[in-house]
Design a protein around this motif. Structure first.
Motif, mmCIF file in Angstrom:
data_model
loop_
_atom_site.group_PDB
_atom_site.id
_atom_site.type_symbol
_atom_site.label_atom_id
_atom_site.label_comp_id
_atom_site.label_asym_id
_atom_site.label_seq_id
_atom_site.Cartn_x
_atom_site.Cartn_y
_atom_site.Cartn_z
ATOM 1 N N ILE A 1 -43.799 -86.974 79.671
ATOM 2 C CA ILE A 1 -43.751 -86.606 81.087
ATOM 3 C C ILE A 1 -43.076 -85.246 81.204
ATOM 4 O O ILE A 1 -41.983 -85.039 80.681
ATOM 5 C CB ILE A 1 -42.980 -87.638 81.928
ATOM 6 C CG1 ILE A 1 -43.698 -88.982 81.937
ATOM 7 C CG2 ILE A 1 -42.786 -87.131 83.364
ATOM 8 C CD1 ILE A 1 -42.933 -90.103 82.646
ATOM 9 N N HIS B 1 -41.480 -82.661 83.871
ATOM 10 C CA HIS B 1 -40.979 -82.616 85.245
ATOM 11 C C HIS B 1 -40.311 -81.273 85.524
ATOM 12 O O HIS B 1 -40.022 -80.505 84.617
ATOM 13 C CB HIS B 1 -40.057 -83.815 85.547
ATOM 14 C CG HIS B 1 -38.861 -83.933 84.660
ATOM 15 N ND1 HIS B 1 -37.596 -83.641 85.074
ATOM 16 C CD2 HIS B 1 -38.753 -84.329 83.381
ATOM 17 C CE1 HIS B 1 -36.745 -83.839 84.095
ATOM 18 N NE2 HIS B 1 -37.430 -84.263 83.047
ATOM 19 N N CYS C 1 -40.659 -91.853 88.031
ATOM 20 C CA CYS C 1 -41.516 -91.669 86.848
ATOM 21 C C CYS C 1 -41.295 -92.785 85.836
ATOM 22 O O CYS C 1 -42.254 -93.357 85.313
ATOM 23 C CB CYS C 1 -41.229 -90.328 86.182
ATOM 24 S SG CYS C 1 -41.763 -88.883 87.123
ATOM 25 N N PHE D 1 -43.932 -95.735 84.657
ATOM 26 C CA PHE D 1 -44.338 -95.935 83.273
ATOM 27 C C PHE D 1 -44.003 -97.351 82.798
ATOM 28 O O PHE D 1 -44.853 -98.043 82.243
ATOM 29 C CB PHE D 1 -43.696 -94.920 82.321
ATOM 30 C CG PHE D 1 -44.079 -95.194 80.904
ATOM 31 C CD1 PHE D 1 -45.314 -94.798 80.430
ATOM 32 C CD2 PHE D 1 -43.248 -95.920 80.080
ATOM 33 C CE1 PHE D 1 -45.717 -95.114 79.142
ATOM 34 C CE2 PHE D 1 -43.641 -96.245 78.792
ATOM 35 C CZ PHE D 1 -44.870 -95.833 78.316
ATOM 36 N N SER E 1 -49.895 -93.652 87.941
ATOM 37 C CA SER E 1 -50.832 -93.026 87.007
ATOM 38 C C SER E 1 -50.808 -93.641 85.610
ATOM 39 O O SER E 1 -51.511 -93.182 84.722
ATOM 40 C CB SER E 1 -50.520 -91.530 86.896
ATOM 41 O OG SER E 1 -50.732 -90.908 88.143
ATOM 42 N N PHE E 2 -50.016 -94.678 85.427
ATOM 43 C CA PHE E 2 -49.879 -95.283 84.108
ATOM 44 C C PHE E 2 -50.576 -96.640 83.975
ATOM 45 O O PHE E 2 -50.371 -97.343 82.994
ATOM 46 C CB PHE E 2 -48.395 -95.430 83.761
ATOM 47 C CG PHE E 2 -47.669 -94.119 83.727
ATOM 48 C CD1 PHE E 2 -47.845 -93.228 82.678
ATOM 49 C CD2 PHE E 2 -46.810 -93.760 84.751
ATOM 50 C CE1 PHE E 2 -47.183 -92.010 82.650
ATOM 51 C CE2 PHE E 2 -46.143 -92.549 84.733
ATOM 52 C CZ PHE E 2 -46.325 -91.661 83.685
ATOM 53 N N TYR F 1 -39.756 -86.799 77.532
ATOM 54 C CA TYR F 1 -39.465 -86.601 78.955
ATOM 55 C C TYR F 1 -38.738 -85.273 79.029
ATOM 56 O O TYR F 1 -37.595 -85.155 78.579
ATOM 57 C CB TYR F 1 -38.590 -87.755 79.461
ATOM 58 C CG TYR F 1 -38.374 -87.790 80.947
ATOM 59 C CD1 TYR F 1 -39.372 -88.261 81.792
ATOM 60 C CD2 TYR F 1 -37.178 -87.380 81.513
ATOM 61 C CE1 TYR F 1 -39.189 -88.313 83.157
ATOM 62 C CE2 TYR F 1 -36.980 -87.430 82.880
ATOM 63 C CZ TYR F 1 -37.979 -87.898 83.700
ATOM 64 O OH TYR F 1 -37.788 -87.944 85.058
ATOM 65 N N HIS G 1 -48.145 -86.421 81.104
ATOM 66 C CA HIS G 1 -48.331 -86.508 82.550
ATOM 67 C C HIS G 1 -47.440 -85.465 83.208
ATOM 68 O O HIS G 1 -46.265 -85.338 82.853
ATOM 69 C CB HIS G 1 -47.945 -87.904 83.059
ATOM 70 C CG HIS G 1 -48.989 -88.930 82.821
ATOM 71 N ND1 HIS G 1 -49.831 -89.369 83.815
ATOM 72 C CD2 HIS G 1 -49.349 -89.590 81.700
ATOM 73 C CE1 HIS G 1 -50.653 -90.272 83.310
ATOM 74 N NE2 HIS G 1 -50.385 -90.422 82.020
ATOM 75 N N GLY H 1 -45.424 -84.469 86.305
ATOM 76 C CA GLY H 1 -44.799 -85.194 87.405
ATOM 77 C C GLY H 1 -45.178 -84.692 88.781
ATOM 78 O O GLY H 1 -45.518 -83.509 88.964
ATOM 79 N N THR I 1 -47.500 -88.837 88.114
ATOM 80 C CA THR I 1 -46.829 -89.952 87.469
ATOM 81 C C THR I 1 -46.802 -91.144 88.408
ATOM 82 O O THR I 1 -47.340 -92.178 88.113
ATOM 83 C CB THR I 1 -45.391 -89.554 87.065
ATOM 84 O OG1 THR I 1 -44.746 -88.923 88.180
ATOM 85 C CG2 THR I 1 -45.398 -88.608 85.882
ATOM 86 N N HIS I 2 -46.204 -90.959 89.558
ATOM 87 C CA HIS I 2 -46.121 -92.013 90.567
ATOM 88 C C HIS I 2 -46.544 -91.441 91.903
ATOM 89 O O HIS I 2 -46.719 -90.249 92.048
ATOM 90 C CB HIS I 2 -44.701 -92.588 90.652
ATOM 91 C CG HIS I 2 -43.665 -91.569 91.004
ATOM 92 N ND1 HIS I 2 -43.316 -91.282 92.298
ATOM 93 C CD2 HIS I 2 -42.914 -90.743 90.225
ATOM 94 C CE1 HIS I 2 -42.387 -90.344 92.306
ATOM 95 N NE2 HIS I 2 -42.131 -89.990 91.061
#
Length: 115
Positions: A5, A7, A20, A24, A30-31, A43, A79, A81, A113-114
């Motif tokens: 990820i 960010h 995030c 996950f 998105s996971f 991360y 991903h 963020g 991510t979310h």
């Protein structure tokens, strides 16, 4: 599968990463496509806005090292963020440059991510 990820450094002033990591760990947002045994293996932040760091990502030794490490650790997908999105839903030029660096290493990029 190994997932990373990316960010925003500026966002870390107010973000603890909970959204995030929760997305996950619970395989939501998105996971949802990932298996239970897929791991979050990286991360990491961007190298900051121009006001924080005058070096572009492609010239920043730290960012160059991060991208090399993603490749050497076998990260399959990164991903980006939601904190990296601007008001138009796109990315700032720094994030776009980092995404390009990552893709050149053969690592897939996915947005968000979310929610």
């Amino acid at each position: 599968m190994k997932i990373g990820i990316l960010h925003c450094l500026e966002a870390t002033k107010v973000c603890a990463g909970c959204g995030c990591l929760d997305a996950f760990n619970l395989k939501k947002g998105s996971f949802t496509e990932y298996a239970k045994d897929d791991v979050l293996a990286a991360y990491f932040t961007c190298n900051g806005c121009k006001k924080q760091n005058c070096a572009s990502p492609k010239e920043d030794k730290g960012m160059i090292e991060k991208v090399k490490r993603l490749q050497s650790e076998g990260i399959d997908v990164v991903h980006v963020g939601v904190c990296c999105e601007n008001a138009d839903g796109g990315f700032c030029e720094r994030i776009e440059e980092i995404v390009e660096m990552i893709e050149l290493k053969g690592i897939q990029i996915k947005n968000r991510t979310h929610v």
